[in-house]
Design a protein around this motif. Structure first.
Motif, PDB file in Angstrom:
ATOM      1  N   ASP A 312      35.281  71.522   3.695  1.00 24.60           N
ATOM      2  CA  ASP A 312      34.256  71.530   2.629  1.00 24.60           C
ATOM      3  C   ASP A 312      33.147  70.540   2.969  1.00 24.60           C
ATOM      4  N   GLN A 315      30.950  71.708   5.861  1.00 29.30           N
ATOM      5  CA  GLN A 315      30.070  72.832   5.505  1.00 29.30           C
ATOM      6  C   GLN A 315      28.821  72.376   4.769  1.00 29.30           C
ATOM      7  N   LYS A 316      28.867  71.168   4.196  1.00 26.00           N
ATOM      8  CA  LYS A 316      27.683  70.664   3.474  1.00 26.00           C
ATOM      9  C   LYS A 316      26.735  69.908   4.402  1.00 26.00           C
ATOM     10  N   ARG A 321      29.018  73.216  12.236  1.00 20.85           N
ATOM     11  CA  ARG A 321      29.624  74.555  12.266  1.00 20.85           C
ATOM     12  C   ARG A 321      31.089  74.428  12.607  1.00 20.85           C
ATOM     13  N   ALA A 326      38.841  79.874   9.186  1.00 15.42           N
ATOM     14  CA  ALA A 326      38.116  79.298   8.054  1.00 15.42           C
ATOM     15  C   ALA A 326      39.073  78.897   6.928  1.00 15.42           C
TER      16      ALA A 326
END
Ligand SMILES: Cc1ncc(COP(=O)(O)O)c(C=O)c1O
Length: 406
Positions: A312, A315-316, A321, A326
């Motif tokens: 998480d 991803q921010k 990447r 996932a």
């Protein structure tokens, strides 16, 4: 009761070290894990109260050392749910795979085939290439999916009546993906092939019930499983070990030596030539006992919470990447990522300045890097003693790298 990570951390002295003014956020467990007091104590007890060579002396210290060494074999066997006499101590995971490639390989014929995958560690590729040059066997390779899993849909088309062994990473050291062992074993059985799993990245995450997996060979390394360096394990079914010729010759592995002819000791001694790594084996026995006592239901849930928190957070971050699965299904706590425009080594260097240890590079999996046209990745590999503070420190470092290096 929830998993008490503080109590686990307290057993690892190195985690409370301050190095260059910074705490230790150790997230390079896939390379080598840290060692708990129980393991350090077991090695110290051998060195201070029972140090002698094994399997040869008749004096009390020699007997004490031999008992401790053989007890370690029992601990490892219990961890894997198998018989002690099927456990061979080796110098490491690499040494164990080389042993199989040499000794099981000696039973193969030119034209026989070994099936590997594209995500294997070099230590599960190169020994087979050496066997190919020596014995004329052929190597086939299962490709990987875009999310870094072995693509088992391709498996049936790669199997032939000449396929003698499928040798795969149980868990990838790059993507954390776990292979579907049941599917591999069923496919192998359909052509009479054996299955070997490289458990280097799986063994550090709790006991394994090998009989229920149905594989034929299993290998792992002590230093990644909270044990000492210089020790590894090969497990193989008794009938396979019985059929295999020795890998190395020397003391301990013989029945009778004359200049005309030498006979071999039965396994496991047949494969433990010379003085073995006695202290490391005893330490690994203690590590297996330590692992068996841990609450792995709680530990695994804790590890997956950290993986989710990490994914998480990454991803921010602009330019970050993920490379690999996932989700949390069928995976272990190894997460690779890329930061666009920044070399993984530079990411790792920046993280080090935040007290965070990770691995960057090709992870000894160059064919996998080639498949995705990558120089390397930054890899975060967790253990039950890691906590949210380690992941937060890492994310702070990655955000800093994204701001300053891009
Ligand atoms: C999946 C895998 N296999 C094999 C090895 C080799 O282990 P060792 O260097 O302890 O022999 C490693 C080490 O990183 C690994 O991750």
């Amino acid at each position: 009761m929830s998993f008490d990570v503080g109590a686990v951390r307290g057993q690892f002295p190195i985690l409370s070290e301050i190095i260059d003014g910074k705490p230790v956020h150790y997230l390079d467990n896939g390379a080598s894990a840290q060692t708990p007091i129980a393991v350090l104590d077991a090695v110290r007890t051998y060195e201070t109260t029972g140090r002698a060579n094994v399997l040869r002396g008749v004096h009390r210290l020699a007997e004490r050392a031999t008992d401790a060494y053989e007890h370690a074999r029992v601990e490892v066997a219990t961890f894997l749910g198998v018989a002690p006499m099927e456990i061979v101590f080796t110098g490491g995971c690499t040494a164990a795979i080389n042993l199989v490639a040499y000794s099981y390989g000696a039973l193969l014929k030119p034209g026989d085939r070994i099936l590997l995958s594209e995500l294997e560690h070099h230590s599960n590729i190169v020994p087979w290439q050496l066997l190919r040059s020596r014995a004329g066997i052929e190597i086939d390779m299962i490709p990987v999916t875009v999310d870094g899993r072995i693509d088992l849909k391709k498996l049936p088309s790669l199997l032939t009546s000449r396929t003698k062994l499928i040798s795969l990473a149980h868990v990838s050291n790059v993507t954390g993906a776990m292979v579907d062992v049941g599917a591999v074993v069923a496919a192998a059985k359909s052509v009479g092939a054996k299955v070997m799993l490289d458990g280097a990245q799986r063994a550090p995450h709790g006991p394994i019930d090998l009989p229920s997996l149905g594989v034929d060979f299993y290998v792992f390394a002590g230093h990644k499983a909270y044990g000492p360096n210089g020790i590894g394990v090969l497990w193989a079914k008794a009938e396979l070990l019985d059929a295999m010729p020795p890998f190395m010759g020397g003391g301990s592995m013989i029945g009778r030596v004359t200049f005309a002819e030498t006979t071999w000791a039965p396994p496991p001694r047949r494969f433990e030539a010379g003085t073995p790594p006695i202290g490391p084996a005893i330490g690994l026995g203690a590590a297996c006992k330590w692992m068996r006592a841990l609450d792995w239901m709680g530990a695994h849930a804790h590890e997956m919470t950290m993986v989710q928190h990490l994914m998480d957070g990454l991803q921010k971050i602009d330019g970050a990447r993920l490379f690999g699965p996932a989700g949390l299904q069928n995976r272990y706590p190894v997460v690779s990522f890329l930061l666009d425009g920044v070399h993984p080594h530079d990411v790792a260097q920046t993280l080090d300045s935040f007290g965070v240890a990770v691995r960057a590079g090709h992870h000894c999996a160059q064919p996998l890097m080639d498949r995705f046209d990558l120089d390397g990745t930054t890899r975060v590999s967790m253990a039950p003693y890691n906590d949210g503070g380690d992941i937060d420190a890492l994310l702070t470092g990655v955000r800093h790298a994204a701001r300053t290096l891009r």
